[in-house]
Design an enzyme around this catalytic site. Sequence first.
Site, PDB file in Angstrom:
ATOM      1  N   HIS A 115      38.851 105.429  68.634  1.00  0.00           N
ATOM      2  CA  HIS A 115      39.669 106.308  67.935  1.00  0.00           C
ATOM      3  C   HIS A 115      39.528 105.879  66.423  1.00  0.00           C
ATOM      4  O   HIS A 115      40.288 106.256  65.007  1.00  0.00           O
ATOM      5  CB  HIS A 115      41.310 105.871  67.725  1.00  0.00           C
ATOM      6  CG  HIS A 115      42.174 107.031  67.906  1.00  0.00           C
ATOM      7  ND1 HIS A 115      42.987 107.568  68.866  1.00  0.00           N
ATOM      8  CD2 HIS A 115      41.446 108.483  67.016  1.00  0.00           C
ATOM      9  CE1 HIS A 115      43.478 108.491  68.582  1.00  0.00           C
ATOM     10  NE2 HIS A 115      43.132 109.128  67.762  1.00  0.00           N
ATOM     11  N   ASP A 143      48.732 109.897  72.057  1.00  0.00           N
ATOM     12  CA  ASP A 143      47.856 108.118  72.861  1.00  0.00           C
ATOM     13  C   ASP A 143      48.447 107.353  73.489  1.00  0.00           C
ATOM     14  O   ASP A 143      50.045 108.272  73.376  1.00  0.00           O
ATOM     15  CB  ASP A 143      47.824 107.772  71.385  1.00  0.00           C
ATOM     16  CG  ASP A 143      46.916 106.738  71.101  1.00  0.00           C
ATOM     17  OD1 ASP A 143      46.187 105.824  72.704  1.00  0.00           O
ATOM     18  OD2 ASP A 143      45.558 106.728  70.575  1.00  0.00           O
ATOM     19  N   HIS A 145      48.895 105.228  72.863  1.00  0.00           N
ATOM     20  CA  HIS A 145      49.081 103.393  72.349  1.00  0.00           C
ATOM     21  C   HIS A 145      49.531 104.159  70.158  1.00  0.00           C
ATOM     22  O   HIS A 145      49.368 105.216  69.512  1.00  0.00           O
ATOM     23  CB  HIS A 145      47.768 103.150  71.123  1.00  0.00           C
ATOM     24  CG  HIS A 145      46.955 102.335  72.591  1.00  0.00           C
ATOM     25  ND1 HIS A 145      46.249 103.419  73.156  1.00  0.00           N
ATOM     26  CD2 HIS A 145      47.057 100.750  72.760  1.00  0.00           C
ATOM     27  CE1 HIS A 145      45.669 102.057  74.569  1.00  0.00           C
ATOM     28  NE2 HIS A 145      46.428 101.059  74.567  1.00  0.00           N
ATOM     29  N   ASP A 147      48.267 102.738  67.081  1.00  0.00           N
ATOM     30  CA  ASP A 147      46.937 102.447  66.480  1.00  0.00           C
ATOM     31  C   ASP A 147      47.568 102.841  64.442  1.00  0.00           C
ATOM     32  O   ASP A 147      46.832 102.995  63.908  1.00  0.00           O
ATOM     33  CB  ASP A 147      46.118 103.848  66.259  1.00  0.00           C
ATOM     34  CG  ASP A 147      45.930 103.860  67.575  1.00  0.00           C
ATOM     35  OD1 ASP A 147      45.138 103.159  68.745  1.00  0.00           O
ATOM     36  OD2 ASP A 147      44.721 105.164  67.979  1.00  0.00           O
ATOM     37  N   HIS A 160      40.015 100.500  66.468  1.00  0.00           N
ATOM     38  CA  HIS A 160      40.528 101.800  66.258  1.00  0.00           C
ATOM     39  C   HIS A 160      42.287 101.848  66.669  1.00  0.00           C
ATOM     40  O   HIS A 160      42.712 102.546  67.140  1.00  0.00           O
ATOM     41  CB  HIS A 160      39.979 102.095  67.975  1.00  0.00           C
ATOM     42  CG  HIS A 160      39.945 100.575  68.879  1.00  0.00           C
ATOM     43  ND1 HIS A 160      40.102 101.505  70.170  1.00  0.00           N
ATOM     44  CD2 HIS A 160      40.476 100.121  69.408  1.00  0.00           C
ATOM     45  CE1 HIS A 160      40.374 100.696  71.137  1.00  0.00           C
ATOM     46  NE2 HIS A 160      40.957  99.885  70.303  1.00  0.00           N
ATOM     47  N   ASP A 249      43.611 110.990  72.043  1.00  0.00           N
ATOM     48  CA  ASP A 249      42.704 110.375  72.395  1.00  0.00           C
ATOM     49  C   ASP A 249      43.204 109.895  73.769  1.00  0.00           C
ATOM     50  O   ASP A 249      44.658 110.133  74.695  1.00  0.00           O
ATOM     51  CB  ASP A 249      44.152 109.314  72.023  1.00  0.00           C
ATOM     52  CG  ASP A 249      42.803 107.636  72.538  1.00  0.00           C
ATOM     53  OD1 ASP A 249      42.651 107.295  73.878  1.00  0.00           O
ATOM     54  OD2 ASP A 249      43.394 106.112  72.161  1.00  0.00           O
ATOM     55  N   ASP A 251      43.028 107.932  76.180  1.00  0.00           N
ATOM     56  CA  ASP A 251      44.209 107.293  77.972  1.00  0.00           C
ATOM     57  C   ASP A 251      45.337 107.385  77.364  1.00  0.00           C
ATOM     58  O   ASP A 251      46.042 107.330  77.584  1.00  0.00           O
ATOM     59  CB  ASP A 251      43.970 105.696  77.141  1.00  0.00           C
ATOM     60  CG  ASP A 251      44.429 105.430  75.519  1.00  0.00           C
ATOM     61  OD1 ASP A 251      45.593 106.630  74.953  1.00  0.00           O
ATOM     62  OD2 ASP A 251      43.429 104.931  74.620  1.00  0.00           O
ATOM     63  N   GLU A 294      38.006 108.608  72.324  1.00  0.00           N
ATOM     64  CA  GLU A 294      38.156 107.276  73.338  1.00  0.00           C
ATOM     65  C   GLU A 294      38.126 107.742  74.862  1.00  0.00           C
ATOM     66  O   GLU A 294      37.773 106.960  75.881  1.00  0.00           O
ATOM     67  CB  GLU A 294      39.740 107.375  73.701  1.00  0.00           C
ATOM     68  CG  GLU A 294      39.930 105.965  72.291  1.00  0.00           C
ATOM     69  CD  GLU A 294      39.017 104.703  72.323  1.00  0.00           C
ATOM     70  OE1 GLU A 294      38.723 104.549  73.343  1.00  0.00           O
ATOM     71  OE2 GLU A 294      39.710 104.335  70.752  1.00  0.00           O
TER      72      GLU A 294
END
Length: 324
Positions: A115, A143, A145, A147, A160, A249, A251, A294
């Site tokens: 990312h 995401d 996360h 980030d 990332h 992302d 994830d 990712e």
Amino acid sequence: MTSPSTIKPKFLSKSNELGVIAVGFSGGQCKPGVDAAPTALISAGLLTQLKEDLGYDLFHDNTVHSYASIIPASDPDYRNMKNPLAVSAVTQRLSQQVYEHAQQGRCVLTLGGDHSIAIGTISGTAKAIRERLNREMAVIWVDAHADINTPESSESGNIHGMPVAFLTGLAVEEREDVFGWVKADQKISVKKLVYIGLRDVDRGEKEILRDHGIKAFSMHDIDKHGIGRVMEMALGHIGTDTPIHLSFDVDALDPQWAPSTGTPVRGGLTLREGDFIAECVHETGSLVAMDLVEVNPSLEAVGAAETIRAGCSLVRCALGDTLL
Ligand SMILES: NC(=[NH2+])NCCC[C@H](N)C(=O)O
Ligand SMILES: [Mn+2]
Ligand SMILES: [Mn+2]
């Protein structure tokens, strides 16, 4: 030529054209393998589907860029960042590649890579949209996360986990060779940033999100309101007159659907919820660029194919594939 979709793009002058950039780069984190994602996604038929099923004219150089020639041999940690020179050089080059597509009025699809590459993609789109339309674009960041660590708040030093901080100007660095090249016309406003799917946000990041009043829909919000209502609220925050860059992302999806990723977090989106987010963004007609990042095909022997399939599905949905 079939038209890609019945939705008419509001901010693209070449509605049939799609710029595609394959970025085989993994230096924003420590696990090898995420650089193999573009080849895996393309081998799974993604670009063929975009061309033959959705009717896009692809502008792709048939290269998976590793940027080997611009990655320095020595790259010591700097301000707690790992591989600072490499990530900066690669994203600066990528920014220019994205800009060249976006500036011509075509939608841009970037296949990562980790990312950190969003520093390149978003800066490139933001600049082109400002020049072409005199508008500030919005970013939807899907995401697990946020980030948005600064180099100082990051516990891992992995870049990332920091792209949003550099893109919004929350992290500043003078050195041209360490993201100092990201200028005002390449940045985005925290007011035009919306997160969806968050569930693993570092303590320092929570403080940043709160202090700047950044709009974020966590998995809790999705459980509470349902993904339909969350998308209404997210798009309502952005408004109907704003170009959108979607940074996805993989994830964000639950590991059940996307296990092959470097930092999986349980309790995520179902594949249908992920596809629904992408479909809703498509329906706005405001999409100007998308990143898919990712996917790491080397991490799970069995889960890799599933993760790649999920990634392909997210991209198709954002670019106008419909169920019926
Ligand atoms: N793009 C990602 N998967 N980012 C994960 C970031 C994890 C953690 N917040 C960090 O700063 O290192
Ligand atoms: Mn993530
Ligand atoms: Mn991410």
